[in-house]
Design a protein around this motif. Structure first.
Motif, PDB file in Angstrom:
ATOM      1  N   ASN A   1     -46.590  51.467  84.901  1.00  0.00           N
ATOM      2  CA  ASN A   1     -46.761  52.890  85.229  1.00  0.00           C
ATOM      3  C   ASN A   1     -45.503  53.694  84.924  1.00  0.00           C
ATOM      4  OD1 ASN A   1     -49.434  52.713  86.104  1.00  0.00           O
ATOM      5  ND2 ASN A   1     -48.831  52.186  88.185  1.00  0.00           N
ATOM      6  N   ASP A   2     -44.327  53.146  85.276  1.00  0.00           N
ATOM      7  CA  ASP A   2     -43.064  53.836  85.001  1.00  0.00           C
ATOM      8  C   ASP A   2     -42.840  53.996  83.497  1.00  0.00           C
ATOM      9  OD1 ASP A   2     -42.652  53.923  87.715  1.00  0.00           O
ATOM     10  OD2 ASP A   2     -41.152  52.317  87.746  1.00  0.00           O
TER      11      ASP A   2
ATOM     12  N   GLN B   1     -44.807  59.255  78.187  1.00  0.00           N
ATOM     13  CA  GLN B   1     -45.519  60.532  78.254  1.00  0.00           C
ATOM     14  C   GLN B   1     -44.540  61.700  78.259  1.00  0.00           C
ATOM     15  OE1 GLN B   1     -48.974  60.491  78.045  1.00  0.00           O
ATOM     16  NE2 GLN B   1     -48.517  62.584  77.490  1.00  0.00           N
ATOM     17  N   HIS B   2     -43.429  61.550  78.980  1.00  0.00           N
ATOM     18  CA  HIS B   2     -42.402  62.596  79.017  1.00  0.00           C
ATOM     19  C   HIS B   2     -41.810  62.837  77.625  1.00  0.00           C
ATOM     20  CE1 HIS B   2     -39.062  65.037  80.346  1.00  0.00           C
ATOM     21  NE2 HIS B   2     -38.244  64.211  79.698  1.00  0.00           N
TER      22      HIS B   2
ATOM     23  N   HIS C   1     -45.131  54.063  81.185  1.00  0.00           N
ATOM     24  CA  HIS C   1     -46.105  55.054  80.720  1.00  0.00           C
ATOM     25  C   HIS C   1     -45.594  56.471  80.987  1.00  0.00           C
ATOM     26  CE1 HIS C   1     -49.639  57.698  81.113  1.00  0.00           C
ATOM     27  NE2 HIS C   1     -50.058  57.026  80.057  1.00  0.00           N
ATOM     28  N   ASP C   2     -45.038  56.701  82.170  1.00  0.00           N
ATOM     29  CA  ASP C   2     -44.508  58.021  82.512  1.00  0.00           C
ATOM     30  C   ASP C   2     -43.361  58.429  81.590  1.00  0.00           C
ATOM     31  OD1 ASP C   2     -46.355  58.100  84.556  1.00  0.00           O
ATOM     32  OD2 ASP C   2     -44.899  57.661  86.156  1.00  0.00           O
TER      33      ASP C   2
END
Length: 130
Positions: free
Chosen positions: A85-86, A92-93, A88-89
């Motif tokens: 999840n981290d 995405q950023h 992916h974040d």
């Protein structure tokens, strides 16, 4: 092993008989160092993780053996999920930054390049040799 018509799993969990949930090897198919190294970095930032590492079984195989050991009885699946999840974040950023402001990023790079070149020119530094 998956047959011809069957789709093989992307992620497998391998655990020794009698081992606790805090020590697990995950096999990730169709992946390489790109995911392995960045995911290992994200997972190692978790203070509950004692060890995290990966190996590529063979250069001709696109498979990663990803090992996670945790402290305090935390299941190894939790840091894996959190790390994914981290990661992916972060991805995405980066995508959002370059999609929303590509001209601003380009302009900043051009201005920075000109400022560095001007400074070196003023100091009479042969910047081509740097």
């Amino acid at each position: 092993m998956a047959g011809e018509g069957e789709k093989k799993p992307v992620l497998e969990m391998v655990q020794a008989d009698g081992a606790d949930d805090g020590c697990v090897t995950f096999v990730m198919h169709d992946e390489d160092h790109t995911l392995g190294n960045s995911l290992r970095y994200m997972i190692m930032k978790n203070p509950e993780v004692e060890f995290c590492g990966y190996t590529i079984t063979h250069p001709s195989e696109s498979k990663i053996n990803f090992r996670i050991q945790t402290r305090g009885g935390v299941p190894a699946v939790e840091p894996l999920r959190s790390g994914l999840n981290d990661l992916h974040d972060v991805c995405q950023h980066v995508l959002n930054t370059f999609q929303v402001q590509p001209d601003a990023v380009f302009c900043c790079n051009v201005v920075l390049q000109r400022n560095i070149t001007s400074y070196l020119w003023e100091k009479k530094v042969n910047y081509r040799s740097i």
